[in-house]
Design an enzyme around this catalytic site. Structure first.
Site, short mmCIF file in Angstrom:
data_model
loop_
_atom_site.label_atom_id
_atom_site.label_comp_id
_atom_site.label_asym_id
_atom_site.label_seq_id
_atom_site.Cartn_x
_atom_site.Cartn_y
_atom_site.Cartn_z
N GLN A 29 0.76 -1.15 0.10
CA GLN A 29 0.09 0.15 0.00
C GLN A 29 0.88 1.38 0.06
O GLN A 29 1.85 1.38 0.58
CB GLN A 29 -0.87 -0.12 1.24
CG GLN A 29 -1.82 -1.14 1.31
CD GLN A 29 -2.63 -1.05 2.44
OE1 GLN A 29 -2.80 -1.58 3.29
NE2 GLN A 29 -3.54 0.02 2.49
N HIS A 30 0.05 2.37 -0.31
CA HIS A 30 0.57 3.74 0.00
C HIS A 30 1.79 4.52 -0.87
O HIS A 30 1.99 5.59 -1.02
CB HIS A 30 1.07 3.92 1.44
CG HIS A 30 0.32 3.31 2.53
ND1 HIS A 30 -1.08 3.59 2.70
CD2 HIS A 30 0.40 2.32 3.37
CE1 HIS A 30 -1.70 2.96 3.44
NE2 HIS A 30 -0.72 2.24 4.02
N ASP A 47 -2.54 -5.00 -0.29
CA ASP A 47 -2.14 -6.28 0.04
C ASP A 47 -2.81 -6.49 1.37
O ASP A 47 -3.20 -7.87 1.36
CB ASP A 47 -0.40 -6.47 0.23
CG ASP A 47 -0.02 -5.58 1.31
OD1 ASP A 47 -0.96 -4.28 1.89
OD2 ASP A 47 1.20 -5.61 1.41
O1 5SP Z 1 1.80 0.12 4.87
C1 5SP Z 1 1.06 -1.16 4.93
C2 5SP Z 1 -0.08 -1.09 5.41
O2 5SP Z 1 -0.84 -0.02 5.88
C3 5SP Z 1 2.00 -2.23 4.84
O3 5SP Z 1 1.29 -3.32 5.26
C4 5SP Z 1 2.35 -2.40 3.26
O4 5SP Z 1 1.17 -2.62 2.62
C5 5SP Z 1 3.41 -3.46 2.86
O5 5SP Z 1 2.95 -4.77 2.88
P1 5SP Z 1 4.16 -5.81 3.04
O6 5SP Z 1 4.91 -5.97 1.79
O7 5SP Z 1 4.79 -5.79 4.32
O8 5SP Z 1 3.18 -7.15 3.17
#
Ligand code: 5SP
Ligand code: ADP
Length: 458
Positions: free
Chosen positions: A71-72, A223
């Protein structure tokens, strides 16, 4: 037999699953690594996706595909569709000062009630503010802003037209400029970040909507929303690069403390979520520090007593987001001449990582989630020590679904949903879970709380 594909373009790698649309049966899978770093050119994700797709046997016999992703991350495109600069990822903390300023400008309560989030460095809006302040030429060149999963879906579409950018409600809800209750972007918040709002933002598709491409392309998802689709509900703790606690709710969370982010899910509901920057990589770093592999780290941790004889690891190796301490570093507390053993340090790493997540579980429970058990997913859920120590720290039973790629599975389930036109995603039978129960040892969290408090009181 109709096949669908799901993609997880995560922080460390790209994973692809190909499953039967009706039953969810796994047919093929593939993966490829992503480069390290918190600033990554999106072309690396595209190369990894091509390689993972080919590893998974390609798309020739696949009817639909959805992309889920980290995300983000801020992906800026110019008017020709070229990437303006490397993407700043969710775990890049350079926008911490921008996050603090944005929070002050509207007030934490106002942010929480307007869009369900209080800005932290992870959120896209803070990265836009950083760009506007530190790289004004790049900000000026930016004609469209999207997220990692949106960009990959757009590249798969292959038109190169910015108007063809699409996203979904779950990932849009993590930008900081989308109101998931109204289902609309908020132009004045885009302006607050970038200094103007005349940029193209991806069109937000409905949960089972699709667009054309080499195969039918679903909306995709953040994700964590995809993982929830993949495991089928409950309270989920994910231990990947990030440590995440999520549940599903009918109302958007509005937590002015910022611990729980009020994201949207991938079905039309909401996804209250607490996230730490420090999870699986804490174990990777501890294993490196002790000169052992992950299997040995797990064995060492399990050979130590609960509480690691007083050794406490505060795992803020990458700074931290929950609590919001972007400049913090990790620390070992409580070392003595007798307890300073590899086994206690290994145990303290596992306990410390889990204690960080336990804070999120408490916050989710305070928002009304039923935390009477959790489902553990993500890379570090493969660790026997993590599975056994999790119920000791969390104080509730832990189920671990069979090893798998639950984010990619959720994306595949969404892809299958685009083919049915039903009001809910298809019911897929989940693989067997293992259940782990243990007596809670509350002293572990109490000692961790004392050590973590030293940061908060600084
Ligand atoms: O920033 C967040 C949720 O807000 C993280 O969960 C990212 O979405 C990255 O995910 P992973 O690669 O660690 O699964
Ligand atoms: N048996 C294991 N014990 C502990 N950690 C593991 C194990 N297997 C994989 N991991 C860790 O899981 C992480 C990758 O998990 P993953 O969920 O794919 O992350 P992300 O989604 O953030 O890319 C890596 O840091 C890796 O070292």
């Amino acid at each position: 037999m109709t096949l669908v594909a799901g993609v997880d373009s995560s922080t460390q790698s790209c994973k692809v699953v190909v499953r039967e649309a009706e039953t969810g049966k796994l047919v093929r899978e593939g993966r490829a690594a992503h480069p390290d770093g918190t600033e990554v050119h999106p072309s690396h994700w595209w190369t990894a996706l091509q390689s993972a797709l080919s590893d998974a046997g390609g798309l020739d016999d696949v009817a639909a595909l959805s992309v889920a992703g980290q995300q983000h991350g801020m992906v800026c495109l110019d008017e020709d569709g070229d990437v303006v600069r490397e993407a700043l990822l969710w775990n890049d903390t350079r926008s911490a000062a921008a996050a603090a300023a944005l929070t002050d400008e509207l007030g934490a309560s106002s942010w929480a009630s307007r869009i369900g989030l209080v800005p932290v460095a992870s959120f896209t809006i803070t990265k836009l503010r950083w760009l506007a302040q530190h790289e004004p030429a790049n900000a000026k060149r930016t004609a469209a802003v999207c997220l990692p999963h949106d960009w990959l879906t757009w590249r798969l579409r292959g038109t190169g037209d910015l108007a063809d950018l699409v996203t979904d409600r779950s990932d849009a809800s993590g930008t900081g400029y989308f109101d998931s209750v109204a289902g609309e972007y908020v132009p004045d918040l885009v302006s607050l970040g970038l200094g103007r709002s005349d940029v193209v933002l991806p069109r937000v598709l409905g949960p089972s909507e699709s667009v054309s491409g080499p195969v039918r392309l679903g909306a995709g998802a953040g994700d964590n929303a995809a993982a929830m689709l993949g495991v089928g509900g409950g309270v989920v703790v994910s231990l990947g690069t990030s440590g995440v606690v999520t549940a599903t709710s009918d109302v958007r969370a509005a937590d002015a403390s910022g611990i729980v982010a009020g994201f949207a899910d991938a079905t039309g509901r909401y996804l209250p979520l607490a996230c730490t920057l420090n999870a699986a990589r804490v174990l990777d770093a501890t294993a490196r520090m002790l000169g052992v592999d992950l299997a040995r780290l797990s064995a060492l941790a399990l050979s130590a007593k609960p509480g690691a004889e007083g050794v406490v690891l505060v795992p803020y190796f990458e700074g931290e987001r929950t609590p919001n301490l972007p400049d913090a570093t990790g620390a070992l507390h409580g070392l003595t001449l007798t307890n300073a053993t590899p086994a206690n340090i290994a145990r303290a790493a596992v306990e410390g990582m889990l204690c960080g997540l336990a804070v999120g579980l408490d916050a989710l429970a305070a928002q009304g989630a039923d935390v009477s058990g959790v489902r553990l997913v993500g890379g570090a859920a493969a660790s026997p020590a993590v599975r056994e120590i999790a119920p000791v720290v969390f104080g509730v039973p832990v189920t671990v679904p069979a090893p798998g790629e639950y984010v990619a599975d959720g994306a595949a389930r969404q892809a299958a949903w685009t083919l049915t036109g039903d009001s809910a995603p298809p019911e897929w039978t989940l693989a067997e879970s293992t259940r782990h129960e243990a007596d809670a040892v509350p002293e572990i969290r109490a000692r961790y709380g004392e050590a973590a408090e030293r940061y908060l009181s600084r």
